[in-house]
Scaffold this active site. Structure first.
Site: not given
Ligand code: PNW
Length: 490
Positions: A208, A396
Protein backbone atom coordinates in the site's frame (compact mmCIF):
# COMPACT_ATOMS: atom_id res chain seq x y z
CA UNK A 1 -48.74 -11.85 -1.23
CA UNK A 2 -49.29 -13.05 -4.79
CA UNK A 3 -46.65 -10.63 -5.95
CA UNK A 4 -44.14 -12.10 -3.46
CA UNK A 5 -44.77 -15.57 -4.80
CA UNK A 6 -44.15 -14.55 -8.36
CA UNK A 7 -41.00 -12.70 -7.34
CA UNK A 8 -39.71 -15.84 -5.76
CA UNK A 9 -40.53 -17.82 -8.89
CA UNK A 10 -38.63 -15.24 -10.89
CA UNK A 11 -35.61 -15.62 -8.63
CA UNK A 12 -35.71 -19.36 -9.13
CA UNK A 13 -35.64 -18.96 -12.91
CA UNK A 14 -32.74 -16.50 -12.77
CA UNK A 15 -30.89 -18.74 -10.32
CA UNK A 16 -31.26 -21.74 -12.59
CA UNK A 17 -29.78 -19.81 -15.50
CA UNK A 18 -26.84 -18.70 -13.41
CA UNK A 19 -26.09 -22.28 -12.39
CA UNK A 20 -25.77 -23.35 -15.99
CA UNK A 21 -23.58 -20.39 -16.87
CA UNK A 22 -21.15 -20.68 -13.98
CA UNK A 23 -20.90 -24.45 -14.24
CA UNK A 24 -19.84 -24.09 -17.84
CA UNK A 25 -17.26 -21.44 -17.01
CA UNK A 26 -15.58 -23.02 -14.02
CA UNK A 27 -15.26 -26.40 -15.63
CA UNK A 28 -16.83 -29.81 -15.46
CA UNK A 29 -15.11 -30.74 -12.22
CA UNK A 30 -17.16 -28.26 -10.21
CA UNK A 31 -19.29 -30.37 -7.91
CA UNK A 32 -22.56 -28.79 -8.98
CA UNK A 33 -24.36 -32.07 -8.56
CA UNK A 34 -23.06 -32.38 -5.02
CA UNK A 35 -24.63 -29.03 -4.21
CA UNK A 36 -28.04 -30.07 -5.48
CA UNK A 37 -29.24 -31.29 -2.09
CA UNK A 38 -32.46 -29.61 -1.08
CA UNK A 39 -30.89 -27.84 1.89
CA UNK A 40 -28.41 -25.88 -0.23
CA UNK A 41 -29.54 -22.30 -0.81
CA UNK A 42 -27.89 -21.76 -4.16
CA UNK A 43 -26.10 -23.75 -6.79
CA UNK A 44 -24.34 -20.75 -8.31
CA UNK A 45 -21.52 -18.45 -7.16
CA UNK A 46 -18.92 -21.23 -7.33
CA UNK A 47 -15.18 -20.54 -7.61
CA UNK A 48 -12.82 -22.57 -9.80
CA UNK A 49 -11.01 -25.57 -8.38
CA UNK A 50 -7.74 -24.52 -6.79
CA UNK A 51 -8.86 -20.98 -5.99
CA UNK A 52 -6.64 -19.90 -3.10
CA UNK A 53 -8.52 -18.86 0.04
CA UNK A 54 -6.38 -17.14 2.64
CA UNK A 55 -6.14 -14.64 5.46
CA UNK A 56 -3.73 -11.77 6.05
CA UNK A 57 -1.96 -9.92 8.86
CA UNK A 58 1.04 -7.59 9.18
CA UNK A 59 4.00 -7.68 11.54
CA UNK A 60 3.54 -4.52 13.60
CA UNK A 61 -0.20 -5.07 13.86
CA UNK A 62 0.02 -8.51 15.46
CA UNK A 63 3.51 -9.49 16.64
CA UNK A 64 4.27 -7.43 19.74
CA UNK A 65 7.68 -8.39 21.24
CA UNK A 66 9.10 -5.15 19.90
CA UNK A 67 12.33 -5.29 21.88
CA UNK A 68 12.91 -9.03 21.74
CA UNK A 69 15.71 -10.93 20.04
CA UNK A 70 17.52 -7.85 18.83
CA UNK A 71 14.71 -6.10 16.95
CA UNK A 72 15.46 -2.43 16.39
CA UNK A 73 12.85 0.33 16.72
CA UNK A 74 10.65 1.17 13.75
CA UNK A 75 8.97 4.45 12.87
CA UNK A 76 5.72 2.99 14.23
CA UNK A 77 7.27 2.38 17.66
CA UNK A 78 8.34 5.99 17.84
CA UNK A 79 5.09 7.32 16.39
CA UNK A 80 2.76 5.24 18.58
CA UNK A 81 4.75 6.22 21.67
CA UNK A 82 4.27 9.90 20.83
CA UNK A 83 1.22 11.06 22.83
CA UNK A 84 -1.78 12.03 20.75
CA UNK A 85 -0.83 10.18 17.57
CA UNK A 86 -2.85 6.97 18.06
CA UNK A 87 -6.36 6.55 19.48
CA UNK A 88 -6.08 5.89 23.21
CA UNK A 89 -2.30 6.30 22.87
CA UNK A 90 -2.23 2.62 22.00
CA UNK A 91 0.98 0.98 20.77
CA UNK A 92 1.98 -2.28 19.11
CA UNK A 93 4.24 -3.22 22.04
CA UNK A 94 2.14 -6.31 22.72
CA UNK A 95 -0.59 -6.23 20.06
CA UNK A 96 -1.77 -9.86 19.62
CA UNK A 97 1.43 -11.27 21.11
CA UNK A 98 1.61 -13.29 17.90
CA UNK A 99 5.40 -13.48 18.27
CA UNK A 100 4.80 -15.96 21.10
CA UNK A 101 1.39 -17.31 20.09
CA UNK A 102 2.02 -18.00 16.41
CA UNK A 103 1.37 -21.73 16.85
CA UNK A 104 -2.08 -21.04 18.24
CA UNK A 105 -2.71 -18.61 15.39
CA UNK A 106 -1.68 -21.10 12.72
CA UNK A 107 -4.09 -23.55 14.37
CA UNK A 108 -6.87 -20.96 13.96
CA UNK A 109 -6.06 -20.79 10.26
CA UNK A 110 -6.04 -24.53 9.96
CA UNK A 111 -9.47 -24.69 11.57
CA UNK A 112 -10.76 -22.18 9.00
CA UNK A 113 -9.38 -24.34 6.22
CA UNK A 114 -7.34 -21.57 4.59
CA UNK A 115 -4.74 -22.63 2.06
CA UNK A 116 -2.70 -19.42 2.12
CA UNK A 117 -1.43 -16.96 4.71
CA UNK A 118 -0.18 -13.49 3.89
CA UNK A 119 2.06 -12.06 6.63
CA UNK A 120 4.76 -9.44 6.69
CA UNK A 121 8.39 -9.53 7.76
CA UNK A 122 9.55 -6.80 10.09
CA UNK A 123 12.56 -5.10 8.49
CA UNK A 124 13.88 -3.93 11.90
CA UNK A 125 14.01 -7.52 13.12
CA UNK A 126 16.29 -8.43 10.23
CA UNK A 127 18.34 -5.20 10.02
CA UNK A 128 17.80 -3.42 13.35
CA UNK A 129 19.74 -0.44 12.05
CA UNK A 130 18.15 -0.47 8.59
CA UNK A 131 21.38 -1.38 6.85
CA UNK A 132 24.69 -2.95 7.81
CA UNK A 133 24.93 -6.03 9.97
CA UNK A 134 21.92 -8.36 9.93
CA UNK A 135 20.56 -9.58 13.24
CA UNK A 136 21.05 -13.36 13.20
CA UNK A 137 17.97 -13.92 15.34
CA UNK A 138 15.88 -11.74 13.07
CA UNK A 139 14.79 -14.37 10.60
CA UNK A 140 14.55 -17.13 13.20
CA UNK A 141 11.03 -16.15 14.13
CA UNK A 142 9.90 -16.31 10.50
CA UNK A 143 11.59 -19.67 10.09
CA UNK A 144 9.65 -20.97 13.07
CA UNK A 145 6.45 -19.54 11.59
CA UNK A 146 7.22 -21.12 8.20
CA UNK A 147 7.78 -24.50 9.85
CA UNK A 148 4.41 -24.25 11.52
CA UNK A 149 2.64 -23.19 8.32
CA UNK A 150 4.31 -25.97 6.40
CA UNK A 151 3.16 -28.54 8.95
CA UNK A 152 -0.38 -27.19 8.64
CA UNK A 153 -0.33 -27.32 4.84
CA UNK A 154 -0.68 -23.54 4.51
CA UNK A 155 1.22 -21.75 1.73
CA UNK A 156 3.13 -18.64 2.91
CA UNK A 157 2.87 -15.31 1.06
CA UNK A 158 5.37 -12.85 2.52
CA UNK A 159 5.27 -9.06 2.37
CA UNK A 160 8.62 -7.35 2.90
CA UNK A 161 7.38 -3.89 3.83
CA UNK A 162 4.17 -3.30 5.72
CA UNK A 163 5.14 0.14 7.03
CA UNK A 164 7.57 -0.66 9.87
CA UNK A 165 10.59 1.22 8.54
CA UNK A 166 13.67 1.00 10.79
CA UNK A 167 13.74 4.28 12.73
CA UNK A 168 17.48 4.47 12.08
CA UNK A 169 16.77 5.13 8.40
CA UNK A 170 14.24 7.82 9.25
CA UNK A 171 16.82 9.49 11.50
CA UNK A 172 19.79 9.12 9.15
CA UNK A 173 18.35 9.95 5.73
CA UNK A 174 14.73 11.02 6.28
CA UNK A 175 13.21 7.64 5.47
CA UNK A 176 11.48 7.47 2.09
CA UNK A 177 12.30 11.14 1.46
CA UNK A 178 15.67 9.78 0.34
CA UNK A 179 16.51 7.23 -2.33
CA UNK A 180 19.05 5.87 0.19
CA UNK A 181 16.04 4.15 1.75
CA UNK A 182 15.04 2.71 -1.64
CA UNK A 183 18.52 1.18 -1.94
CA UNK A 184 18.52 -0.07 1.65
CA UNK A 185 15.16 -1.70 1.04
CA UNK A 186 16.53 -3.56 -1.98
CA UNK A 187 19.45 -4.89 0.08
CA UNK A 188 17.10 -6.12 2.76
CA UNK A 189 14.82 -7.67 0.11
CA UNK A 190 17.68 -9.55 -1.52
CA UNK A 191 18.91 -10.78 1.86
CA UNK A 192 15.49 -12.14 2.86
CA UNK A 193 14.81 -13.63 -0.59
CA UNK A 194 18.07 -15.53 -0.52
CA UNK A 195 17.32 -17.04 2.86
CA UNK A 196 13.58 -17.73 2.69
CA UNK A 197 12.85 -18.50 -0.95
CA UNK A 198 13.39 -22.20 -0.42
CA UNK A 199 9.99 -22.14 1.27
CA UNK A 200 8.38 -18.81 0.33
CA UNK A 201 7.41 -18.88 -3.33
CA UNK A 202 5.44 -15.62 -3.45
CA UNK A 203 6.97 -12.37 -2.24
CA UNK A 204 5.26 -8.98 -2.10
CA UNK A 205 7.68 -6.09 -2.02
CA UNK A 206 5.62 -3.25 -0.55
CA UNK A 207 2.16 -2.98 0.94
CA UNK A 208 0.00 0.00 0.00
CA UNK A 209 2.05 2.89 -1.32
CA UNK A 210 -1.28 4.67 -1.47
CA UNK A 211 -1.63 4.49 2.30
CA UNK A 212 1.81 4.71 3.91
CA UNK A 213 3.24 7.40 1.63
CA UNK A 214 0.13 9.57 1.55
CA UNK A 215 -0.82 9.19 5.23
CA UNK A 216 2.75 9.19 6.55
CA UNK A 217 4.42 11.90 4.49
CA UNK A 218 1.62 14.20 3.27
CA UNK A 219 -1.34 13.97 5.66
CA UNK A 220 0.82 13.16 8.68
CA UNK A 221 -1.61 10.85 10.48
CA UNK A 222 0.60 7.77 10.09
CA UNK A 223 4.28 7.34 10.92
CA UNK A 224 6.54 9.20 10.48
CA UNK A 225 3.86 11.91 10.78
CA UNK A 226 5.17 14.37 8.18
CA UNK A 227 3.32 16.92 6.08
CA UNK A 228 5.78 17.53 3.27
CA UNK A 229 5.43 20.25 0.66
CA UNK A 230 4.43 18.97 -2.83
CA UNK A 231 7.91 18.84 -4.36
CA UNK A 232 9.46 16.81 -1.53
CA UNK A 233 6.34 14.74 -1.29
CA UNK A 234 6.28 13.75 -4.98
CA UNK A 235 9.93 12.77 -4.66
CA UNK A 236 9.00 10.59 -1.68
CA UNK A 237 6.37 8.84 -3.80
CA UNK A 238 9.03 8.29 -6.44
CA UNK A 239 11.50 6.88 -3.93
CA UNK A 240 8.88 4.41 -2.74
CA UNK A 241 8.17 2.99 -6.21
CA UNK A 242 11.92 3.02 -6.88
CA UNK A 243 12.39 0.95 -3.72
CA UNK A 244 9.88 -1.54 -5.09
CA UNK A 245 11.65 -1.76 -8.45
CA UNK A 246 15.13 -2.16 -6.96
CA UNK A 247 13.76 -4.81 -4.62
CA UNK A 248 12.26 -6.74 -7.54
CA UNK A 249 15.71 -6.78 -9.15
CA UNK A 250 17.41 -7.83 -5.91
CA UNK A 251 14.89 -10.62 -5.34
CA UNK A 252 15.40 -11.91 -8.89
CA UNK A 253 19.16 -11.88 -8.31
CA UNK A 254 19.07 -13.72 -4.98
CA UNK A 255 15.97 -15.90 -4.82
CA UNK A 256 15.72 -19.54 -5.84
CA UNK A 257 14.41 -20.08 -9.38
CA UNK A 258 10.64 -20.14 -9.48
CA UNK A 259 10.18 -17.46 -6.82
CA UNK A 260 7.41 -15.10 -7.86
CA UNK A 261 7.46 -11.42 -6.98
CA UNK A 262 4.80 -8.73 -6.98
CA UNK A 263 3.34 -6.02 -4.77
CA UNK A 264 0.18 -5.33 -2.79
CA UNK A 265 -1.37 -1.98 -3.60
CA UNK A 266 -4.52 -0.30 -2.37
CA UNK A 267 -5.13 1.09 -5.82
CA UNK A 268 -7.94 3.54 -6.34
CA UNK A 269 -10.67 1.23 -7.61
CA UNK A 270 -12.78 3.05 -10.15
CA UNK A 271 -16.29 1.69 -10.61
CA UNK A 272 -18.49 3.10 -13.37
CA UNK A 273 -21.58 4.90 -12.05
CA UNK A 274 -23.62 2.98 -14.59
CA UNK A 275 -22.45 -0.21 -16.23
CA UNK A 276 -22.73 1.13 -19.77
CA UNK A 277 -19.85 1.17 -22.27
CA UNK A 278 -19.28 4.91 -22.01
CA UNK A 279 -18.91 4.88 -18.22
CA UNK A 280 -16.97 1.62 -18.22
CA UNK A 281 -14.44 3.22 -20.57
CA UNK A 282 -14.30 6.33 -18.35
CA UNK A 283 -13.56 4.14 -15.32
CA UNK A 284 -10.63 2.57 -17.20
CA UNK A 285 -9.21 6.00 -18.05
CA UNK A 286 -9.67 7.05 -14.43
CA UNK A 287 -7.92 3.91 -13.20
CA UNK A 288 -4.74 4.83 -15.07
CA UNK A 289 -4.75 8.46 -14.00
CA UNK A 290 -5.82 8.06 -10.38
CA UNK A 291 -3.08 5.46 -9.85
CA UNK A 292 -0.44 7.29 -11.91
CA UNK A 293 1.97 7.87 -9.01
CA UNK A 294 2.17 4.17 -8.01
CA UNK A 295 0.57 1.29 -9.87
CA UNK A 296 0.57 2.90 -13.32
CA UNK A 297 4.26 3.86 -13.26
CA UNK A 298 5.13 0.40 -11.94
CA UNK A 299 3.16 -1.42 -14.65
CA UNK A 300 4.01 0.96 -17.51
CA UNK A 301 7.53 2.10 -16.56
CA UNK A 302 6.60 5.74 -16.99
CA UNK A 303 4.52 8.46 -15.40
CA UNK A 304 1.44 9.54 -17.32
CA UNK A 305 1.67 12.89 -19.10
CA UNK A 306 -1.28 14.16 -17.12
CA UNK A 307 0.44 13.32 -13.80
CA UNK A 308 3.63 15.14 -14.74
CA UNK A 309 1.71 18.09 -16.19
CA UNK A 310 -0.42 18.44 -13.07
CA UNK A 311 2.67 18.29 -10.84
CA UNK A 312 4.45 20.93 -12.95
CA UNK A 313 7.50 22.30 -11.17
CA UNK A 314 6.78 19.93 -8.28
CA UNK A 315 7.17 16.82 -10.43
CA UNK A 316 9.65 14.22 -9.17
CA UNK A 317 13.19 14.26 -10.52
CA UNK A 318 14.17 10.93 -12.06
CA UNK A 319 16.37 9.18 -14.60
CA UNK A 320 15.48 6.75 -17.37
CA UNK A 321 17.38 4.05 -15.48
CA UNK A 322 15.16 4.63 -12.44
CA UNK A 323 12.02 4.36 -14.56
CA UNK A 324 13.33 1.11 -16.02
CA UNK A 325 13.92 -0.25 -12.51
CA UNK A 326 10.47 0.85 -11.36
CA UNK A 327 8.95 -0.89 -14.36
CA UNK A 328 10.79 -4.18 -13.77
CA UNK A 329 8.47 -6.98 -14.88
CA UNK A 330 6.57 -8.58 -12.00
CA UNK A 331 4.83 -11.95 -11.81
CA UNK A 332 1.56 -10.90 -10.23
CA UNK A 333 -0.32 -7.91 -8.89
CA UNK A 334 -1.89 -7.92 -5.43
CA UNK A 335 -4.71 -5.51 -4.82
CA UNK A 336 -6.05 -4.53 -1.42
CA UNK A 337 -9.68 -3.65 -1.94
CA UNK A 338 -12.01 -2.14 0.59
CA UNK A 339 -14.06 0.47 -1.19
CA UNK A 340 -14.61 1.95 -4.68
CA UNK A 341 -14.72 5.46 -6.06
CA UNK A 342 -17.50 6.03 -8.56
CA UNK A 343 -16.60 7.52 -11.91
CA UNK A 344 -18.68 8.90 -14.75
CA UNK A 345 -17.79 9.86 -18.27
CA UNK A 346 -17.69 13.54 -19.16
CA UNK A 347 -16.32 15.72 -21.94
CA UNK A 348 -13.41 17.18 -19.99
CA UNK A 349 -9.91 16.56 -21.42
CA UNK A 350 -9.46 13.68 -18.97
CA UNK A 351 -12.77 12.19 -20.03
CA UNK A 352 -13.96 11.30 -16.53
CA UNK A 353 -15.17 12.79 -13.27
CA UNK A 354 -15.15 11.25 -9.79
CA UNK A 355 -18.61 11.37 -8.23
CA UNK A 356 -18.33 11.97 -4.48
CA UNK A 357 -20.17 9.68 -2.08
CA UNK A 358 -23.42 11.29 -0.92
CA UNK A 359 -23.63 11.85 2.84
CA UNK A 360 -26.05 8.95 3.16
CA UNK A 361 -23.69 6.42 1.55
CA UNK A 362 -23.43 3.45 3.96
CA UNK A 363 -20.10 2.60 5.55
CA UNK A 364 -18.76 0.07 8.02
CA UNK A 365 -17.32 0.97 11.45
CA UNK A 366 -14.38 2.82 9.89
CA UNK A 367 -15.82 6.01 8.38
CA UNK A 368 -13.78 5.61 5.17
CA UNK A 369 -15.00 2.09 4.56
CA UNK A 370 -17.92 2.72 2.21
CA UNK A 371 -19.77 -0.42 1.20
CA UNK A 372 -19.35 -0.88 -2.54
CA UNK A 373 -19.19 -4.61 -3.29
CA UNK A 374 -18.64 -4.03 -7.01
CA UNK A 375 -15.12 -2.81 -6.13
CA UNK A 376 -14.18 -6.48 -6.02
CA UNK A 377 -15.37 -6.84 -9.61
CA UNK A 378 -14.03 -3.62 -11.15
CA UNK A 379 -10.65 -3.53 -9.39
CA UNK A 380 -9.25 -6.75 -10.86
CA UNK A 381 -11.18 -6.34 -14.11
CA UNK A 382 -9.59 -2.95 -14.76
CA UNK A 383 -6.09 -4.20 -13.87
CA UNK A 384 -6.49 -7.12 -16.22
CA UNK A 385 -8.04 -5.15 -19.10
CA UNK A 386 -5.69 -2.14 -18.94
CA UNK A 387 -2.36 -3.82 -18.16
CA UNK A 388 -3.01 -7.41 -19.30
CA UNK A 389 -1.90 -8.72 -15.92
CA UNK A 390 -2.36 -12.50 -15.95
CA UNK A 391 -2.11 -13.26 -12.23
CA UNK A 392 -3.98 -11.20 -9.67
CA UNK A 393 -4.51 -11.71 -5.95
CA UNK A 394 -6.90 -9.87 -3.70
CA UNK A 395 -4.29 -9.35 -1.02
CA UNK A 396 -6.70 -7.72 1.43
CA UNK A 397 -10.44 -7.35 1.75
CA UNK A 398 -12.56 -7.21 4.86
CA UNK A 399 -14.19 -4.70 7.17
CA UNK A 400 -14.42 -3.22 10.62
CA UNK A 401 -17.52 -3.90 12.72
CA UNK A 402 -18.53 -2.88 16.21
CA UNK A 403 -18.04 -6.50 17.34
CA UNK A 404 -19.55 -6.42 20.82
CA UNK A 405 -19.65 -9.90 22.40
CA UNK A 406 -23.18 -11.09 23.21
CA UNK A 407 -24.25 -12.50 26.59
CA UNK A 408 -22.92 -15.91 25.56
CA UNK A 409 -19.52 -14.40 24.81
CA UNK A 410 -19.80 -14.81 21.04
CA UNK A 411 -19.69 -12.07 18.41
CA UNK A 412 -22.59 -12.26 15.95
CA UNK A 413 -21.14 -10.00 13.27
CA UNK A 414 -23.94 -10.27 10.76
CA UNK A 415 -22.88 -6.94 9.26
CA UNK A 416 -19.42 -8.33 8.39
CA UNK A 417 -21.05 -11.40 6.84
CA UNK A 418 -23.34 -9.13 4.81
CA UNK A 419 -20.28 -7.20 3.62
CA UNK A 420 -18.29 -10.32 2.75
CA UNK A 421 -21.18 -12.08 1.03
CA UNK A 422 -21.77 -9.12 -1.25
CA UNK A 423 -18.09 -8.47 -2.01
CA UNK A 424 -17.35 -12.14 -2.68
CA UNK A 425 -20.34 -12.35 -4.99
CA UNK A 426 -18.79 -9.60 -7.09
CA UNK A 427 -15.42 -11.32 -7.01
CA UNK A 428 -17.08 -14.51 -8.23
CA UNK A 429 -18.73 -12.52 -11.00
CA UNK A 430 -15.34 -11.43 -12.30
CA UNK A 431 -13.66 -14.81 -11.87
CA UNK A 432 -16.50 -16.56 -13.70
CA UNK A 433 -16.03 -14.09 -16.58
CA UNK A 434 -12.36 -15.01 -16.77
CA UNK A 435 -10.74 -12.16 -14.77
CA UNK A 436 -7.52 -13.89 -13.62
CA UNK A 437 -7.86 -13.61 -9.84
CA UNK A 438 -6.07 -16.62 -8.34
CA UNK A 439 -6.64 -16.04 -4.66
CA UNK A 440 -8.21 -13.95 -1.91
CA UNK A 441 -6.72 -13.01 1.47
CA UNK A 442 -9.27 -11.86 4.00
CA UNK A 443 -8.17 -9.02 6.25
CA UNK A 444 -7.80 -10.08 8.91
CA UNK A 445 -7.25 -13.40 10.66
CA UNK A 446 -7.83 -11.67 14.00
CA UNK A 447 -8.43 -8.24 15.49
CA UNK A 448 -5.22 -6.26 15.67
CA UNK A 449 -3.50 -2.87 16.00
CA UNK A 450 -5.35 -0.74 13.45
CA UNK A 451 -2.66 1.96 13.04
CA UNK A 452 -3.86 5.44 14.04
CA UNK A 453 -7.15 3.91 15.22
CA UNK A 454 -5.27 1.81 17.78
CA UNK A 455 -7.48 -1.02 19.00
CA UNK A 456 -10.76 0.84 18.41
CA UNK A 457 -11.55 -0.75 15.04
CA UNK A 458 -11.71 -4.51 14.75
CA UNK A 459 -11.22 -6.25 11.39
CA UNK A 460 -10.72 -9.84 12.56
CA UNK A 461 -12.51 -13.11 11.90
CA UNK A 462 -11.44 -13.86 15.46
CA UNK A 463 -12.25 -11.62 18.38
CA UNK A 464 -9.21 -10.82 20.49
CA UNK A 465 -9.66 -10.00 24.17
CA UNK A 466 -6.56 -7.86 24.61
CA UNK A 467 -6.56 -8.28 28.40
CA UNK A 468 -6.23 -12.07 28.18
CA UNK A 469 -5.11 -12.57 24.54
CA UNK A 470 -7.95 -15.04 24.15
CA UNK A 471 -9.06 -15.50 20.52
CA UNK A 472 -12.70 -16.39 19.86
CA UNK A 473 -14.06 -17.11 16.38
CA UNK A 474 -16.77 -14.67 15.35
CA UNK A 475 -19.81 -15.78 13.36
CA UNK A 476 -17.97 -14.50 10.27
CA UNK A 477 -15.28 -17.14 10.88
CA UNK A 478 -17.97 -19.79 10.47
CA UNK A 479 -19.15 -18.04 7.32
CA UNK A 480 -15.65 -18.01 5.85
CA UNK A 481 -15.00 -21.63 6.82
CA UNK A 482 -18.16 -22.67 4.95
CA UNK A 483 -17.22 -20.56 1.92
CA UNK A 484 -13.84 -22.27 1.79
CA UNK A 485 -15.25 -25.77 2.33
CA UNK A 486 -17.86 -25.33 -0.41
CA UNK A 487 -15.65 -23.16 -2.65
CA UNK A 488 -18.53 -20.80 -3.30
CA UNK A 489 -20.29 -17.84 -1.79
CA UNK A 490 -23.07 -18.68 0.59
C1 PNW B 1 -4.92 -1.36 5.02
N1 PNW B 1 -7.93 4.32 4.19
O1 PNW B 1 -4.82 -0.04 5.49
C2 PNW B 1 -3.65 -1.99 5.56
O2 PNW B 1 -2.88 -2.67 4.61
C3 PNW B 1 -3.86 -2.79 6.79
O3 PNW B 1 -2.67 -2.78 7.51
C4 PNW B 1 -5.04 -2.25 7.55
O4 PNW B 1 -5.18 -2.79 8.82
C5 PNW B 1 -6.27 -2.48 6.70
O5 PNW B 1 -6.11 -1.90 5.41
C6 PNW B 1 -7.56 -1.95 7.31
O6 PNW B 1 -7.52 -0.57 7.43
C7 PNW B 1 -5.66 0.97 5.12
O7 PNW B 1 -7.95 5.28 5.01
C8 PNW B 1 -5.67 2.07 5.97
O8 PNW B 1 -8.56 4.38 3.10
C9 PNW B 1 -6.41 3.17 5.65
C10 PNW B 1 -7.15 3.19 4.49
C11 PNW B 1 -7.16 2.08 3.64
C12 PNW B 1 -6.40 0.97 3.97
Amino acid sequence: MRRDVSRRDFARVVGATAVGASAALVGASTPVAAQAAGTETSRSLAFPDGFLWGTATAAYQVEGAVTEDGRGPSIWDIFSHTPGKVAGNATGDVADDHYHRYKEDVALMKALGVKGYRFSIAWPRVFPDGTGAPNPKGLDFYNRLLDELHAAGIEPYATLYHWDLPQALQDRVGGWESSETSKAFAEYAGYVAERLSDRVKHIFTINEFGAFVELGYRVGVHAPGLTLAPKAFNQTRHNAVLGHGLAVQAIRAHAKPGTKVGLAENMTVCAPVLETPVHVAAAERATRELNAQYLTVILEGKYTEAYLAAAGADAPVFTDAELAAIGSPIDFVGINIYTPVYVRADDSPAGFTVVPHPASFPHMASPWLFVGPEALYWGPRNVSSIWKVGEIYITENGCSSSDVPAADGLVYDTDRIMYLRNYLSQLQRGVSEGVPVRGYFLWSLMDNFEWADGYTNRFGLHYVDYATQKRTPKLSASFYREVIARNRVL
